[in-house]
Design a protein around this motif. Structure first.
Motif, PDB file in Angstrom:
ATOM      1  N   THR B  12       0.834  -1.197   0.000  1.00  7.82           N
ATOM      2  CA  THR B  12       0.000   0.000   0.000  1.00  7.82           C
ATOM      3  C   THR B  12       0.870   1.250   0.000  1.00  7.82           C
ATOM      4  O   THR B  12       0.448   2.292  -0.427  1.00  7.82           O
ATOM      5  CB  THR B  12      -0.925   0.054   1.225  1.00  7.82           C
ATOM      6  N   THR B  30     -10.925  -2.557  11.463  1.00  2.00           N
ATOM      7  CA  THR B  30     -11.188  -1.420  10.584  1.00  2.00           C
ATOM      8  C   THR B  30     -12.642  -1.352  10.141  1.00  2.00           C
ATOM      9  O   THR B  30     -13.002  -0.487   9.360  1.00  2.00           O
ATOM     10  CB  THR B  30     -10.269  -1.451   9.354  1.00  2.00           C
ATOM     11  N   CYS B  31     -13.474  -2.275  10.641  1.00  6.37           N
ATOM     12  CA  CYS B  31     -14.903  -2.129  10.360  1.00  6.37           C
ATOM     13  C   CYS B  31     -15.529  -1.116  11.314  1.00  6.37           C
ATOM     14  O   CYS B  31     -16.678  -0.761  11.158  1.00  6.37           O
ATOM     15  CB  CYS B  31     -15.616  -3.472  10.482  1.00  6.37           C
ATOM     16  N   ALA B  33     -15.325   2.758  13.306  1.00  7.64           N
ATOM     17  CA  ALA B  33     -14.772   4.093  13.076  1.00  7.64           C
ATOM     18  C   ALA B  33     -13.474   4.264  13.865  1.00  7.64           C
ATOM     19  O   ALA B  33     -12.498   4.840  13.383  1.00  7.64           O
ATOM     20  CB  ALA B  33     -15.794   5.149  13.480  1.00  7.64           C
ATOM     21  N   LYS B  36     -10.521   2.365  12.166  1.00 10.60           N
ATOM     22  CA  LYS B  36     -10.138   2.999  10.915  1.00 10.60           C
ATOM     23  C   LYS B  36      -9.331   4.273  11.169  1.00 10.60           C
ATOM     24  O   LYS B  36      -8.299   4.500  10.542  1.00 10.60           O
ATOM     25  CB  LYS B  36     -11.416   3.330  10.127  1.00 10.60           C
ATOM     26  N   ASP B  66      -6.841  -6.507   9.233  1.00  9.15           N
ATOM     27  CA  ASP B  66      -8.145  -6.187   9.811  1.00  9.15           C
ATOM     28  C   ASP B  66      -8.566  -7.363  10.697  1.00  9.15           C
ATOM     29  O   ASP B  66      -8.511  -8.505  10.258  1.00  9.15           O
ATOM     30  CB  ASP B  66      -9.127  -6.007   8.652  1.00  9.15           C
ATOM     31  N   ALA B  71     -18.258  -8.014  11.108  1.00  9.95           N
ATOM     32  CA  ALA B  71     -18.451  -6.653  11.582  1.00  9.95           C
ATOM     33  C   ALA B  71     -18.199  -6.432  13.060  1.00  9.95           C
ATOM     34  O   ALA B  71     -18.731  -5.513  13.647  1.00  9.95           O
ATOM     35  CB  ALA B  71     -19.846  -6.155  11.216  1.00  9.95           C
ATOM     36  N   ASP B 268     -19.842   9.019  17.489  1.00 13.64           N
ATOM     37  CA  ASP B 268     -20.962   8.091  17.476  1.00 13.64           C
ATOM     38  C   ASP B 268     -21.683   8.054  18.824  1.00 13.64           C
ATOM     39  O   ASP B 268     -22.879   7.806  18.884  1.00 13.64           O
ATOM     40  CB  ASP B 268     -20.481   6.688  17.082  1.00 13.64           C
ATOM     41  N   GLN B 272     -25.606   8.574  19.369  1.00 16.29           N
ATOM     42  CA  GLN B 272     -26.470   7.627  20.080  1.00 16.29           C
ATOM     43  C   GLN B 272     -27.296   8.322  21.161  1.00 16.29           C
ATOM     44  O   GLN B 272     -28.434   7.965  21.403  1.00 16.29           O
ATOM     45  CB  GLN B 272     -25.628   6.513  20.718  1.00 16.29           C
ATOM     46  N   GLN B 308     -11.637  13.688   5.754  1.00 18.26           N
ATOM     47  CA  GLN B 308     -12.993  13.315   6.175  1.00 18.26           C
ATOM     48  C   GLN B 308     -13.152  13.471   7.697  1.00 18.26           C
ATOM     49  O   GLN B 308     -12.206  13.227   8.442  1.00 18.26           O
ATOM     50  CB  GLN B 308     -13.295  11.867   5.800  1.00 18.26           C
ATOM     51  N   ASN B 310     -14.592  11.602   9.895  1.00 21.50           N
ATOM     52  CA  ASN B 310     -14.371  10.382  10.661  1.00 21.50           C
ATOM     53  C   ASN B 310     -12.927   9.882  10.607  1.00 21.50           C
ATOM     54  O   ASN B 310     -12.588   8.893  11.227  1.00 21.50           O
ATOM     55  CB  ASN B 310     -15.301   9.261  10.166  1.00 21.50           C
TER      56      ASN B 310
END
Lengths: 406, 417, 332
Positions: B12, B30-31, B33, B36, B66, B71, B268, B272, B308, B310
């Motif tokens: 990468t 990495t699923c 926030a 990641k 990952d 998830a 998040d 919530q 971004q 996030n």
């Protein structure tokens, strides 16, 4: 050469090779034997061997569940509970865990003993659960096992004084043997005898162990299948009332299937505890039961060779194909000059991110498509295949009759 | 299968330096926030380093792994990732894991091969410290091998007590309901909070839930309230829905403070709690970057590279520091190996010998357990602000003006000496 | 009275006595928890009806049903997003319009989704080995969760709080805090269940459903279109699940892609508890499970709730396998 020919015919080799299942066993055995050597030679490391050893746990589970679901036709949706019971029986008595429990004393019982203890404990729980519920008919067993499967991991989680709860049981003892043989198949240069061998996460050693366990399990299950008990299971599966009328004690027979199935799960659990070195309540959730069930049904219920293939296929799908999909797509798009696809942009989350999110969807899609294309599984048992054809034929006849009638 | 693995290890941040390539792996969920944004910090540090010529002539290649399965983080997946790193001798160290439960499964494998692990976010104290509350000893986890596991964050045994102190002394609360999410992190931090709060003289009511099983916390909150609780302390992370009870407090008409560890200092969490986010307090392991002179330029540079909202999270700068500390150790190990590719043991030794490494969040020394010398815990509270960029930047999606604001910090290094 | 019935009776009596003791000691707290439990139970009941109807007619545990419910909530969140002028702070006419559009939209869409699932994944397997449709049901469940996961990732999705709430829309009766929302959920569920009951008992299609559930072959001979009847069952089940999803979203305002898994499991338990295949039984089972969960959270602890619910499930099946009101699935 008449002598050779007579030997050839005496061994019935041609007939045996023609038999699909024997051929599958043969191929599996050969692959199993050369796998560590071949992969270590090809990749230079033992990663694929350790993956195969891990996959072996699932094969063992699937072979066990096949006894319950495939042979006796009982739907078990809580199979992971027995897996958990086996794993915890080993972990509790082969680690420092009980030192911090109200017992204040750690036990370090040998793995080889606990392998069988785990098996018997799981079988005992299977019998205890099965006894009051197996006399019920229909899907009630499925629902009871589902409930049991939800309760057991939660109990291991809540009884944290004993099990460490969510902190899991770690540093579990590794099996040891007085002697072990190592050689080029394990990546070493020479063949040598190792004294006082400790497994200590050696992938090849665990691989050898699981292959031996699976072979033992398959031989055992095969013989059970052909025994009087196996035929009783089949009779119950096909028609319980008729089976009872023929003098089969349906409750005992079903109970035996259930307990024997559970014992394999306990067996696999003890192996898992040792090979993974950590036993956590999170590893035995409903999704584990479902995955094993999918392996059995997809492989071909009732057919041991098919079930093994199903287990390997699903393991490979979940742990290799789907989990490396994002990285593969990313490098693929980089390689063909579409690297910009990887960057997130507004609503577009980026290719690898999208692939990661797609994993669920793809798994579901594959399950549905596989079942629609081959409802009987990849390698169904011969008898069931015949039944199915017959059933479809009768169904068509009925439809034709009805068409005439209306 | 071999081709798949080859793809998985694909480059990468490719290219080859004068002397070759050294690989640094990461193992993060990495699923989520959090995972990641942490990975971004590593990526950023390595890109910066390579742009400046790499480490002693070697190019660093970043290979992210990952550990999500279906998830959610999975210890099985983490072990698999570490196994595949261990199989490739070019890997000299890894950043991660993100979750303490995963670390517990990975450390024995990595320790057996002296593979250096630097976690940017594991705060469970039992991983490094031999405490009576732990069910195992850290040396057992390492199988008698020398320590290979380091972390740049302060452990829960500082985070929990810091909030207990703040609640008891500053907010003057005497009775708190404590809820955890049944994760290693959540249960651990809730335990440390409870024991410190009781030690100070307060009263605690405990319970735990599981994300898959609970969507309605109102009955539980009501029994907390009935037991006389003046506030709620939660141990857990937003991916376990830890901030939904905050919203439901409003539904039962209970207006009280809501406190937690660094797992709730996230956008998040504010989402919530929608409609009831003001009044959430969270600790963070480490000093606030905005309180450290010099950190701002790094954060600004990061923001320019990862625009971004996030992309930046609570552990991005910790990951950045962890990566730079590891690369510095690799650099010294290269010197030990006279300029050639060092062994994993050399890297591990140099990492353990890290003294006075200056990062964005602070200056790090590692003790023999692998814990760092920074024992600073910051406390943040959600408030309505006029300019989100002047706060931590951790704000809600719809409630974009409700952000975590730095309140105070505790320095345990100073108080305990 | 058989031994099983006696055991069942003893368990129920013990539970009632224990709860009554709490009610006497802390009456207002008890009543408050009762309100929460009823509201949650009303939603479980709506989902449980879909399970019970489908099981009653084709003996399939439709694992995807819980995810249809969640998808309903996701669709609701999306539909509400289209309405400008709605407000989470004050209740306005546009809120009302949004609600009046969202309910039928989500319900009909879910009905269509469920009919498609039945057509694509279950109907071709009607004569296959019994476990094949179960696996496609699991596959469909993953597929639907996957769709929601791709749609918005693992994060919590916020459903706009469009129902009237806040000062003026709540009241305290004897120490019990009741919101408009609580009343809304129970009343809405009661209306839907009553409509269903009338439909099943009075309409021609309802009669066809009952006939098909009793004996598929015989009803086919009587001229009932089996495929159409089964499709209708899936459609109606999904209407209720969709409505349940919208109500859940409005009530809790937070949903995640895998909400349906656990809700589905609990709803299925409710259906079994009430007597699978039995429509009033499923509604009653949902209520009882909702109340059990609420009381267990409060008096035993959230971490034991799962054990309590599934312990009850096993207990009911052992002592009284036909459920509370008796099952309506003939032995085949």
């Amino acid at each position: 050469m008449p002598a050779a020919r007579s030997l050839w015919s005496r061994l019935h080799l041609r007939e045996r090779i023609r038999d699909r299942d024997t051929a599958v066993y043969g191929v599996l055995l050969i692959v199993a034997l050369v796998w560590p050597m071949a992969t270590i030679f090809a990749t230079g490391d033992t990663f694929l061997t350790s993956q195969a050893a891990h996959a072996g746990t699932w094969v063992l589970l699937a072979v066990g569940l096949n006894v319950v679901v495939g042979f006796a036709g009982l739907l078990d949706l809580g199979y992971a509970a027995f897996f958990a019971i086996g794993a915890y029986s080993y972990a509790l008595f082969a680690s420092f865990q009980l030192a911090s429990s109200p017992l204040h004393h750690a036990y370090h019982l040998p793995f080889w003993l606990m392998l069988f203890v785990g098996m018997f404990v799981a079988a005992a729980f299977g019998a205890i659960l099965g006894f009051p519920t197996l006399r019920l008919r229909g899907d009630y067993l499925a629902i009871v096992t589902l409930g049991f499967g939800e309760i057991v991991p939660q109990l291991f989680l809540n009884l944290d004084q004993w099990t460490g709860g969510i902190n899991a049981i770690g540093s579990i003892d590794q099996p040891s043997l007085p002697a072990w043989i190592t050689g080029p198949w394990a990546g070493a240069n020479d063949i040598a005898i190792v004294r006082d061998f400790n497994f200590s996460f050696d992938p090849v050693a665990y691989y050898v162990l699981i292959v031996i366990l699976i072979i033992g399990a398959v031989i055992l299950v095969n013989n059970l299948h052909r025994s009087r008990l196996g035929r009783a299971w089949m009779a119950i599966r096909e028609d319980e009332v008729a089976a009872a009328a023929m003098g089969i004690n349906t409750v005992t027979t079903k109970l035996l299937a259930f307990a024997i199935g559970a014992s394999f799960s306990g067996f696999a659990g003890a192996y898992y505890g040792a090979s993974f070195g950590l036993v956590s309540p999170d590893s035995f959730l409903f999704v584990v039961s479902v995955t094993v069930l999918v392996m059995v049904v997809l492989g071909g219920m009732g057919n041991i060779a098919g079930v093994i293939i199903g287990a390997i296929a699903i393991y490979f799908l979940l742990n290799s194909v789907l989990s490396s999909l994002p990285a593969n797509l990313q490098s693929l798009s980089n390689a063909i000059g579409l690297g910009w696809l990887n960057n997130s942009n507004g609503a577009w989350p980026g290719l690898s991110e999208l692939a990661q999110r797609l994993q669920f969807l793809l798994y579901g899609l594959i399950l549905v498509l596989m079942m629609l294309l081959r409802p009987q599984g990849i390698f169904p048992s011969r008898i069931r295949e015949q039944e199915l054809k017959h059933a479809v034929a009768t169904e068509e006849e009925t439809v034709v009759e009805q068409a005439h009638a209306s | 299968m071999a081709t798949l693995i080859a793809f998985a290890c694909g480059s990468t941040s490719g290219g080859g330096g004068a002397k070759g390539t050294i690989k640094i792996g990461s193992d993060l969920p990495t699923c989520t926030a959090g995972g990641k944004s942490t990975q971004n910090g590593i990526d950023f540090a390595i890109k910066q380093k390579n742009a400046a010529g790499g480490v002693s002539g070697f190019t660093i290649q970043f290979v992210p792994f990952d550990d999500c399965r279906q998830a959610a983080y999975s210890a099985d997946a983490g072990v698999e990732n570490v196994t595949s790193m261990l199989g490739d001798s070019k890997f000299l160290g890894m950043i991660g894991p993100y979750n303490s439960a995963v670390a517990k499964a990975e450390i024995p494998r990595a320790a057996a091969q002296s593979f250096t692990m630097v976690s940017p976010s594991n705060t469970n104290p039992c991983l490094t410290k031999d405490l009576s509350t732990c069910s195992y000893h850290p040396q057992d986890l390492r199988g008698g091998k020398p320590n290979n596991y380091f972390r740049v964050v302060t452990t829960d045994d500082y985070q929990g007590p810091a909030m207990a102190d703040y609640a008891y002394k500053t907010l003057n609360l005497k009775n708190v309901g404590v809820l955890d999410d049944s994760t290693v992190f959540g249960a651990g931090i809730a335990d440390t909070f409870s024991s410190e709060f009781k030690k100070l003289g307060g009263t605690v009511t405990r319970d735990s839930y599981k994300k898959e099983q609970t969507s309605d916390w109102r009955s539980k909150l009501l029994t907390f309230k009935a037991a006389g609780a003046q506030a709620v302390y939660v141990g857990g992370t937003d991916d376990q829905n830890i901030c939904i009870p905050r919203k439901q407090m409003k539904q039962i008409g209970w207006d009280a403070p809501y406190m937690g560890g660094d797992g709730i200092e996230t956008p998040d969490c504010i989402n919530q709690a929608s409609g009831n986010e003001v009044g959430i307090s969270a600790t963070s392991a480490g000093a606030d970057a905005t309180q450290i002179p010099g950190a701002k330029s790094t954060i600004d540079a990061f923001r320019a590279a990862f625009p971004q909202p996030n992309d930046f999270g609570g552990y991005t700068m910790q990951a950045y520091d962890a990566t730079n500390a590891l690369m510095a150790a690799i650099g010294r190990a290269i010197n030990d190996a006279n300029g050639s590719m060092p062994s994993r043991e050399q890297v591990r030794k140099e990492m353990a010998a890290t003294k006075g490494f200056v990062g964005v969040i602070g200056t790090y020394d590692f003790d023999q357990n692998g814990d760092n010398s920074l024992k600073i815990v910051s406390i943040y509270t959600v408030q309505a602000v006029s300019d989100p960029t002047q706060s931590t930047g951790v704000c809600g999606k719809t409630a974009s003006k409700d952000c975590f604001v730095w309140k105070t910090q505790f320095d345990f290094a100073k108080s305990s000496g | 009275m058989s031994v099983g019935d006696f055991g069942f009776f003893v368990i129920c009596l013990t539970a009632i006595v224990l709860l009554a003791a709490q009610a006497v000691v802390h009456p207002s707290e008890f009543a408050q928890i009762l309100v929460f439990g009823l509201a949650d139970g009303a939603i479980y009941a709506l989902v449980a009806l879909g399970y019970t109807m489908v099981y009653g007619i084709i003996e399939l545990i439709n694992f995807a049903h819980g995810d249809v419910f969640t998808l309903g909530a996701y669709v609701a969140a999306a539909v509400m997003g289209f309405f400008a002028g709605t407000s989470e702070d004050t209740f306005s006419v546009s809120n009302l319009v949004a609600l009046l559009v969202t309910f039928p939209a989500a319900m009909l869409l879910m009905g269509a989704v469920n009919i498609t699932i039945e057509r694509v994944a279950y109907r071709p397997l009607r004569n296959a080995p019994r476990l094949a449709p179960l696996i496609t049901a699991i596959g469909m469940s993953f597929l639907l969760e996957g769709i929601m996961f791709v749609w918005s990732g693992p994060f919590t999705v916020h459903v706009p709080d469009l129902l009237p709430h806040g000062p003026g829309f709540n009241t305290t009766i004897g120490g019990v805090f009741i919101e408009f929302k609580d009343v809304f959920v129970v009343v809405a569920a009661a209306i839907l269940v009553s409509l269903l009951a009338v439909f099943i008992n009075r309409s021609k299609l309802g009669k066809a459903m009952r006939a098909t559930a009793q004996d598929r072959d015989a009803s086919q001979l009587m001229g009932i279109n089996i495929n159409r009847t089964i499709a209708a069952t899936f459609f109606i089940g999904a209407l209720l699940a969709g409505a349940g999803g919208v109500i859940w979203g409005l009530y809790f305002n937070a949903i995640t892609y895998n909400l349906g898994f656990r809700t589905g499991l609990v709803a299925f338990t409710s259906a079994v508890f009430g007597g699978i295949g039995n429509i009033p039984g499923a509604a009653l089972g949902g209520m009882v499970i909702g109340l059990t969960a609420a009381f267990s959270d409060a008096y035993i602890g959230s971490k034991w709730t799962q054990v309590v619910i599934f312990g009850i499930l096993i207990g009911v099946l052992v002592f009284r396998p036909t459920g509370l009101l008796g099952m309506r699935v003939p032995e085949k």
